[in-house]
Design an enzyme around this catalytic site. Structure first.
Site, PDB file in Angstrom:
ATOM      1  N   ALA A  45       1.022  -1.363  -0.271  1.00  0.00           N
ATOM      2  CA  ALA A  45      -0.048   0.023  -0.014  1.00  0.00           C
ATOM      3  C   ALA A  45       0.924   1.417   0.013  1.00  0.00           C
ATOM      4  CB  ALA A  45      -0.911  -0.194   0.957  1.00  0.00           C
ATOM      5  N   GLY A  46       2.089   1.222  -0.207  1.00  0.00           N
ATOM      6  CA  GLY A  46       2.735   2.469  -0.091  1.00  0.00           C
ATOM      7  C   GLY A  46       3.243   2.864  -1.256  1.00  0.00           C
ATOM      8  N   ILE A  48       5.605   2.914  -3.418  1.00  0.00           N
ATOM      9  CA  ILE A  48       6.203   1.989  -4.500  1.00  0.00           C
ATOM     10  C   ILE A  48       5.086   0.689  -4.609  1.00  0.00           C
ATOM     11  CG2 ILE A  48       7.715   0.113  -5.089  1.00  0.00           C
ATOM     12  CD1 ILE A  48       9.909   1.773  -3.521  1.00  0.00           C
ATOM     13  N   GLY A  49       4.688   0.248  -3.516  1.00  0.00           N
ATOM     14  CA  GLY A  49       3.648  -0.989  -3.642  1.00  0.00           C
ATOM     15  C   GLY A  49       2.537  -0.954  -4.314  1.00  0.00           C
ATOM     16  N   ARG A 122      20.897   6.272   2.286  1.00  0.00           N
ATOM     17  CA  ARG A 122      20.354   5.139   2.528  1.00  0.00           C
ATOM     18  C   ARG A 122      20.631   4.204   3.894  1.00  0.00           C
ATOM     19  NH1 ARG A 122      21.547   5.709  -2.682  1.00  0.00           N
ATOM     20  NH2 ARG A 122      20.223   5.759  -4.630  1.00  0.00           N
ATOM     21  N   ILE A 152      13.466  -4.779  -2.483  1.00  0.00           N
ATOM     22  CA  ILE A 152      13.756  -3.370  -2.797  1.00  0.00           C
ATOM     23  C   ILE A 152      14.106  -2.482  -1.731  1.00  0.00           C
ATOM     24  CG2 ILE A 152      12.303  -1.493  -3.406  1.00  0.00           C
ATOM     25  CD1 ILE A 152      10.855  -3.430  -5.025  1.00  0.00           C
ATOM     26  N   ASP A 185      18.889   1.291 -11.064  1.00  0.00           N
ATOM     27  CA  ASP A 185      20.143   2.044 -11.643  1.00  0.00           C
ATOM     28  C   ASP A 185      20.549   1.706 -12.991  1.00  0.00           C
ATOM     29  OD1 ASP A 185      20.695   2.714  -8.814  1.00  0.00           O
ATOM     30  OD2 ASP A 185      21.297   0.470  -8.503  1.00  0.00           O
ATOM     31  N   ARG A 188      18.278   4.022 -14.932  1.00  0.00           N
ATOM     32  CA  ARG A 188      18.702   5.279 -15.060  1.00  0.00           C
ATOM     33  C   ARG A 188      19.832   5.595 -15.926  1.00  0.00           C
ATOM     34  NH1 ARG A 188      18.148   5.920  -8.675  1.00  0.00           N
ATOM     35  NH2 ARG A 188      15.881   6.724  -8.695  1.00  0.00           N
ATOM     36  N   HIS A 212      23.998  -0.582  -4.275  1.00  0.00           N
ATOM     37  CA  HIS A 212      22.847   0.345  -4.626  1.00  0.00           C
ATOM     38  C   HIS A 212      23.107   1.735  -3.694  1.00  0.00           C
ATOM     39  CE1 HIS A 212      19.181   1.814  -5.897  1.00  0.00           C
ATOM     40  NE2 HIS A 212      18.653   2.079  -4.570  1.00  0.00           N
TER      41      HIS A 212
HETATM   42  P1  NAD Z   1       6.440   4.325   1.530  1.00  0.00           P
HETATM   43  O1  NAD Z   1       6.648   4.660   2.926  1.00  0.00           O
HETATM   44  O2  NAD Z   1       5.561   5.012   0.825  1.00  0.00           O
HETATM   45  O3  NAD Z   1       5.669   2.774   1.500  1.00  0.00           O
HETATM   46  C1  NAD Z   1       6.193   1.649   2.569  1.00  0.00           C
HETATM   47  C2  NAD Z   1       5.171   0.704   2.697  1.00  0.00           C
HETATM   48  O4  NAD Z   1       5.913  -0.244   3.796  1.00  0.00           O
HETATM   49  C3  NAD Z   1       4.183   1.685   3.635  1.00  0.00           C
HETATM   50  O5  NAD Z   1       2.863   1.372   3.251  1.00  0.00           O
HETATM   51  C4  NAD Z   1       4.250   0.894   5.124  1.00  0.00           C
HETATM   52  O6  NAD Z   1       3.129   0.611   5.652  1.00  0.00           O
HETATM   53  C5  NAD Z   1       4.620  -0.513   4.555  1.00  0.00           C
HETATM   54  N1  NAD Z   1       5.335  -1.133   5.640  1.00  0.00           N
HETATM   55  C6  NAD Z   1       6.463  -0.914   6.871  1.00  0.00           C
HETATM   56  N2  NAD Z   1       6.547  -1.797   7.600  1.00  0.00           N
HETATM   57  C7  NAD Z   1       5.957  -2.959   7.000  1.00  0.00           C
HETATM   58  C8  NAD Z   1       5.705  -4.251   7.504  1.00  0.00           C
HETATM   59  N3  NAD Z   1       6.380  -4.760   8.710  1.00  0.00           N
HETATM   60  N4  NAD Z   1       5.233  -5.155   6.904  1.00  0.00           N
HETATM   61  C9  NAD Z   1       4.477  -4.687   5.528  1.00  0.00           C
HETATM   62  N5  NAD Z   1       4.734  -3.593   5.010  1.00  0.00           N
HETATM   63  C10 NAD Z   1       5.236  -2.721   6.086  1.00  0.00           C
HETATM   64  O7  NAD Z   1       7.993   3.924   0.903  1.00  0.00           O
HETATM   65  P2  NAD Z   1       8.324   3.722  -0.284  1.00  0.00           P
HETATM   66  O8  NAD Z   1       8.623   5.037  -1.406  1.00  0.00           O
HETATM   67  O9  NAD Z   1       7.323   2.814  -0.983  1.00  0.00           O
HETATM   68  O10 NAD Z   1       9.893   3.049  -0.219  1.00  0.00           O
HETATM   69  C11 NAD Z   1       9.936   1.763   0.257  1.00  0.00           C
HETATM   70  C12 NAD Z   1      11.294   1.385   0.494  1.00  0.00           C
HETATM   71  O11 NAD Z   1      11.918   1.360  -0.714  1.00  0.00           O
HETATM   72  C13 NAD Z   1      12.197   2.246   1.019  1.00  0.00           C
HETATM   73  O12 NAD Z   1      13.136   1.779   2.197  1.00  0.00           O
HETATM   74  C14 NAD Z   1      13.013   3.043  -0.069  1.00  0.00           C
HETATM   75  O13 NAD Z   1      14.184   3.554   0.265  1.00  0.00           O
HETATM   76  C15 NAD Z   1      13.259   1.758  -1.030  1.00  0.00           C
HETATM   77  N6  NAD Z   1      13.266   2.179  -2.309  1.00  0.00           N
HETATM   78  C16 NAD Z   1      14.231   1.223  -2.879  1.00  0.00           C
HETATM   79  C17 NAD Z   1      14.807   1.481  -4.307  1.00  0.00           C
HETATM   80  C18 NAD Z   1      15.620   0.706  -4.905  1.00  0.00           C
HETATM   81  O14 NAD Z   1      16.075   0.970  -5.915  1.00  0.00           O
HETATM   82  N7  NAD Z   1      15.786  -0.631  -4.694  1.00  0.00           N
HETATM   83  C19 NAD Z   1      14.212   2.544  -4.897  1.00  0.00           C
HETATM   84  C20 NAD Z   1      13.315   3.369  -4.451  1.00  0.00           C
HETATM   85  C21 NAD Z   1      12.901   3.079  -2.975  1.00  0.00           C
HETATM   86  C1  LMR Z   2      16.513   5.086  -5.319  1.00  0.00           C
HETATM   87  O1  LMR Z   2      17.714   4.885  -5.853  1.00  0.00           O
HETATM   88  O2  LMR Z   2      16.034   5.859  -6.055  1.00  0.00           O
HETATM   89  C2  LMR Z   2      16.307   4.522  -4.141  1.00  0.00           C
HETATM   90  O3  LMR Z   2      17.404   3.642  -3.487  1.00  0.00           O
HETATM   91  C3  LMR Z   2      15.747   5.550  -3.203  1.00  0.00           C
HETATM   92  C4  LMR Z   2      16.602   6.452  -2.636  1.00  0.00           C
HETATM   93  O4  LMR Z   2      16.615   6.529  -1.342  1.00  0.00           O
HETATM   94  O5  LMR Z   2      17.392   7.019  -3.343  1.00  0.00           O
END
Ligand code: NAD
Ligand code: LMR
Length: 353
Positions: A45-46, A48-49, A122, A152, A185, A188, A212
C-alpha cells in the site's frame, strides 16, 4: 552517426536485453499456456507498492497477486482487481494473515520500509528498515522458503545480507533465490546515456555493477551498446548522475519520499524477469545484487542469468576501462562495511533472542 546508433539500438532491442523498457511479458508465454504463479508484495500500500501492484496485475504471467501491508491493502486489492486481467488479487492487512499472504508464493517482492528525506543517506534508513526486513524474511523462511525474494527496501547493500542471515538461521537459505533489486540503476544509466548520446533509450544496454548506494553504484558505460564513444568528461558526468539518481528524486520530491513510480516500473521489470526464468524462458539476463564470488565481497551486483531455480549464472565483470577499474577499487570498502553491518545486525539480534 545518430542514424547508425539508432539502427544498432533497434537491433539490440530485438535480442534479449536486461532492464528492458518493454518488459511486461510481451516476450513470454501467453497467459493460457503459462503456469500458475503467485506473486506477493510486502509493503503493497506504499508509494512503490501501489503502482507495483498495478503493474503486476497487468502481467499475464501472474495468476495470484497477494498484497500485504500494515494498513490499506484491501483497498488497493479491490481497486486493481477491477482490471480485467488473469491475476486473482487478495489484500491482507493483519500480521496474523502473513501465512496466507505468503504460502505458495513463487516470487515475493519487498518494498516495505521507510524512504529517505532530503539530507539522508540510504544507510540512515537502516535503524528502522533492518528490523522490518528481518521480521518479514523470518515469515518468508517459514511460509514460502522456496520463493524468489526481490529485495527493494533500503539500504539494499545491507538488507540483502540481513535476509541471507535470517534465512541461514532458519535453515532456508538458497543464495540462488535472494536478489537485491538494482534495476532502477540500470534504467537510469540507460535513460541518461541515451539522452547524452542523442539516441532513443529503448535499445540501449548498460550493465550496472557493485551495490545500490552512492559510489557503490558503478555503471559500466565502456560496455554500453550501442557504443556512442562519449568523451571521458561525459562518462564521468553520467556516472555521477547515475550514482546520485536516487538523491535527485529525493530532492525534487522535497520531503515527500523517494522514487516510487520509476521504482515500481523497475520492480515490475525485475519480477517479470524472475517469472520468465522460473517458466524456462531462455536467455533472461538482468543486473542484480546477489551472493557472488566475482569480487572479494560476498554480495555484489552484476549481470545474472535467471532460470528455473533463480540465479542460473553470475556473469563476470567483463573488461573495464581504467576509470571503471579505479571506481571499482574505491567502492569495495564502503560496500564491505554495509554488508558487514547487515550480518552483524542479525548476529546481535539472534544473540539477544
Ligand atoms: P512508503 O513509506 O511509501 O511505503 C512503504 C510501505 O511499507 C508503507 O505502506 C508501510 O505501511 C509498509 N510497511 C512498513 N512496515 C511494514 C511491515 N512490517 N510489513 C509490511 N509493510 C510494511 O515507502 P516507498 O517510497 O514505497 O519506499 C519503500 C522502500 O523502498 C524504502 O526503503 C525505499 O528507500 C526503498 N526504495 C528502494 C529502491 C531501490 O532501487 N531498491 C528505490 C526506491 C525506494
Ligand atoms: C533510489 O535509488 O531511488 C532509491 O534507492 C531510493 C533512494 O533513497 O534514493
Amino acid at each position: 552517426m545518430r542514424t547508425q546508433l539508432f539502427r544498432s539500438a533497434q537491433n539490440a532491442l530485438k535480442k534479449s536485453s536486461y532492464g528492458s523498457a518493454t518488459p511486461l511479458s510481451t516476450r513470454a508465454f501467453s497467459s493460457s499456456s503459462s503456469p500458475e504463479r503467485k506473486v506477493t508484495i510486502l509493503g503493497a500500500a506504499g508509494g512503490i507498492g501501489q503502482p507495483l501492484s498495478l503493474l503486476m496485475k497487468t502481467n499475464p504471467l501472474v495468476s495470484t497477486l497477494s498484497l500485504f501491508d500494515l494498513a490499506g491493502t484491501p483497498g488497493v486489492a479491490a481497486d486493481v482487481s477491477h482490471i480485467p486481467t488473469r491475476a486473482q488479487v487478495i489484500g491482507y492487512d493483519k500480521y496474523d494473515d502473513l501465512d496466507k499472504a505468503l504460502e505458495g508464493s513463487d516470487v515475493v517482492i519487498i518494498p516495505a520500509g521507510v524512504p529517505r528525506k532530503p539530507g539522508m543517506t540510504r544507510d540512515d534508513l537502516f535503524a528502522i528498515n533492518a528490523g522490518i526486513v528481518k521480521g518479514l524474511v523470518e515469515r518468508i523462511a517459514k511460509y514460502c522458503p522456496n520463493a524468489l525474494i526481490n529485495m527493494i527496501s533500503n539500504p539494499v547493500n545491507s538488507t540483502v545480507p540481513i535476509a541471507a542471515e535470517v534465512l541461514k538461521n532458519a535453515g532456508a537459505y538458497d543464495p540462488k533465490r535472494l536478489f537485491g533489486v538494482t534495476t532502477l540503476d540500470v534504467l537510469r544509466a540507460k535513460a541518461f546515456y541515451a539522452q547524452v548520446a542523442g539516441i532513443r533509450p529503448e535499445g540501449v544496454l548498460v550493465p550496472v555493477v557493485g551495490g545500490h548506494a552512492g559510489k557503490t553504484i558503478l555503471p559500466l558505460f565502456s560496455q554500453a551498446t550501442p557504443q556512442a564513444n562519449l568523451a571521458g568528461r561525459d562518462i564521468e558526468g553520467l556516472t555521477r548522475r547515475t550514482q546520485d539518481g536516487g538523491t535527485e528524486v529525493v530532492n525534487a520530491k522535497a520531503g515527500k519520499g523517494s522514487a516510487t513510480l520509476s521504482m515500481a516500473f523497475a520492480g515490475a521489470v525485475f519480477a517479470d524477469a524472475c517469472l520468465k526464468g522460473l517458466n524456462g524462458v531462455p536467455d533472461v539476463v538482468e543486473c542484480s545484487y546477489v551472493q557472488s564470488d566475482i569480487t572479494e565481497l560476498p554480495f555484489f551486483a552484476s549481470k545474472v542469468r535467471l532460470g528455473k531455480n533463480g540465479v542460473e549464472e553470475i556473469m563476470g565483470l567483463g573488461s573495464l576501462s581504467e576509470y571503471e577499474t579505479k571506481a571499482l577499487e574505491k567502492l569495495i570498502p564502503e560496500l564491505k562495511e554495509s554488508i558487514d553491518k547487515g550480518i552483524e545486525f542479525v548476529k546481535n539480534a539472534s544473540a539477544k533472542e
